[in-house]
Design an enzyme around this catalytic site. Sequence first.
Site, short mmCIF file in Angstrom:
data_model
loop_
_atom_site.label_atom_id
_atom_site.label_comp_id
_atom_site.label_asym_id
_atom_site.label_seq_id
_atom_site.Cartn_x
_atom_site.Cartn_y
_atom_site.Cartn_z
N GLY A 54 43.26 36.69 35.12
CA GLY A 54 41.96 36.39 34.50
C GLY A 54 41.24 37.69 34.16
O GLY A 54 40.73 37.87 33.05
N HIS A 55 41.25 38.62 35.15
CA HIS A 55 40.62 39.92 34.88
C HIS A 55 41.33 40.64 33.74
O HIS A 55 40.71 41.34 32.95
CB HIS A 55 40.70 40.82 36.13
CG HIS A 55 39.86 40.37 37.27
ND1 HIS A 55 40.38 39.86 38.42
CD2 HIS A 55 38.51 40.37 37.44
CE1 HIS A 55 39.40 39.57 39.26
NE2 HIS A 55 38.26 39.86 38.69
#
Length: 522
Positions: free
Chosen positions: A40-41
């Site tokens: 996600g990051h």
Amino acid sequence: MLVFTTVAALRCYLRSCQLGVDRIEQAVGLVPTMGALHAGHLTLLERARQQNSIVIVSIFVNPLQFGPSEDFQKYPRQLEPDRQLCEKAGVDVIFVPTPEEMGMNNGGVFTASVALTQVVPPESMTSVLCGRSRRGHFQGVATIVTKLLNLVQPTRAYFGQKDAQQLAIIRRLVADLNLPVEIVACPIVRESSGLALSSRNQYLRAQEKEEASVLYRSLRQAERAFLAGERSSAELIALVKLELAKVPSIELEYVESVDPTTLIPLDKIEEVALLALAARLGSTRLIDNILLRNRQPIVAIDGPAGAGKSTVARQVAQALGLLYLDTGAMYRAVTWLVLQSDIPIEDELSIAEIVCKCEIILRMSDETLAPVRVWINSQEVTQAIRSLEVTSQVSALAAQLSVRQELVKQQQLWGEKGGIVVEGRDIGTHVFPDAELKIFLTASVQERAKRRQQELKNQGEANLSLEQMQQNLVLRDWKDTNRDIAPLQKAPDSIEILTDGLTIAEVTDRIVSLYREKVEQG
Ligand code: PAF
């Protein structure tokens, strides 16, 4: 890649960038994180890399945002894997300060015990959703984010849509305190089971991960009912609870339907709602959300110069009965207005003033394939904006940041209702990152050069050699991809269509059938 642990070193680095050899201001992207980076990051890092010359990632487990009984001590800290991931993603700088370095000199676990000026977001935004059980959390987030924004002074800062309440509060903070930064939101990344990625997923055992996938399933149930016409928040919330009840180990903390910008609870959903929940699985607290939007779809078409975007976009709009949101015409209308007003084209300040106050209206023409009709401040300018004078000045105006920002704002207002086809260079990534269908229209340099040559011939204009045309296009592509304002970007979730050897009608048909498959049939 550089790693800084002190504010002094980071400041020194930033000063050296500003005073770079050519003294050109460089766009800086900041990705604030608490580390334990995951896929996600990674999407935040990639997006930041695409849009900026310098990418800075901060890794700081912020004591201010943890309550006394929360997992501050246990929160995963894994600098080496994080460093490697950042390195691979092309990050320029990691900033990893200690709590002491950030002015939290007791390394405090208890928010209240830290003697520090803090930023207090509006009560109406912190007393709902996670704020009910996490008192002081958003004050801690707002404080650290303000500190980081002040330190780095980035052009853009990147946050995930998964923390939707945090995102809304940060947007509000930036607006209320007039912070000169663009907040970029990135979509939630999910495992194939639907579980939203989170650093806290590390706490889950395999069986619990499986069980946690019910969170997203329950939100999807509500979304299906919403799309079928259900508008009552109570009914939608009941559906979520019904689905969650199938997994007894899930302990629901809340599920609420709120306005995504103000976070005000909604009884009935008119246009859009954020349906968000938090639940516990054992000792792990998980959150998830979904945006419910009652709007017509948006088709975003991006691509390099000469790929045929505007002709295709107009035809797709006609075929689907949507409005072709001719952004080029909007820039032309503003240029026309500036030329009428006698304000010199270089006077960015005065131009910003009149652009902020102007009202542009676009309407499809009744005649097939005729240009979109355009009004600015109630005056029809459909013909006037095609004058040579406007044509010669429009690029200079479109390159002004305030003009871009204002027109993007106006385009996004159109987007609230949807039902539009829009083309450009950053429509699917920046203007409408949540468009239902994203197309990246491209063609080889050779093909585009041939088309351009033909176009010029048709207009009776000077003929450049094919080779010269190709060189011009390569240079133009490079400039479009590397400019700081609205650079050309391919959205990762876009569908690429290579138009070499295809007619306009063939490309249009392809997009229309993609729309029917992807959007109309879900
Ligand atoms: O979302 C996070 O990881 C944190 O809340 C943030 C924005 C980095 C502030 O500490």
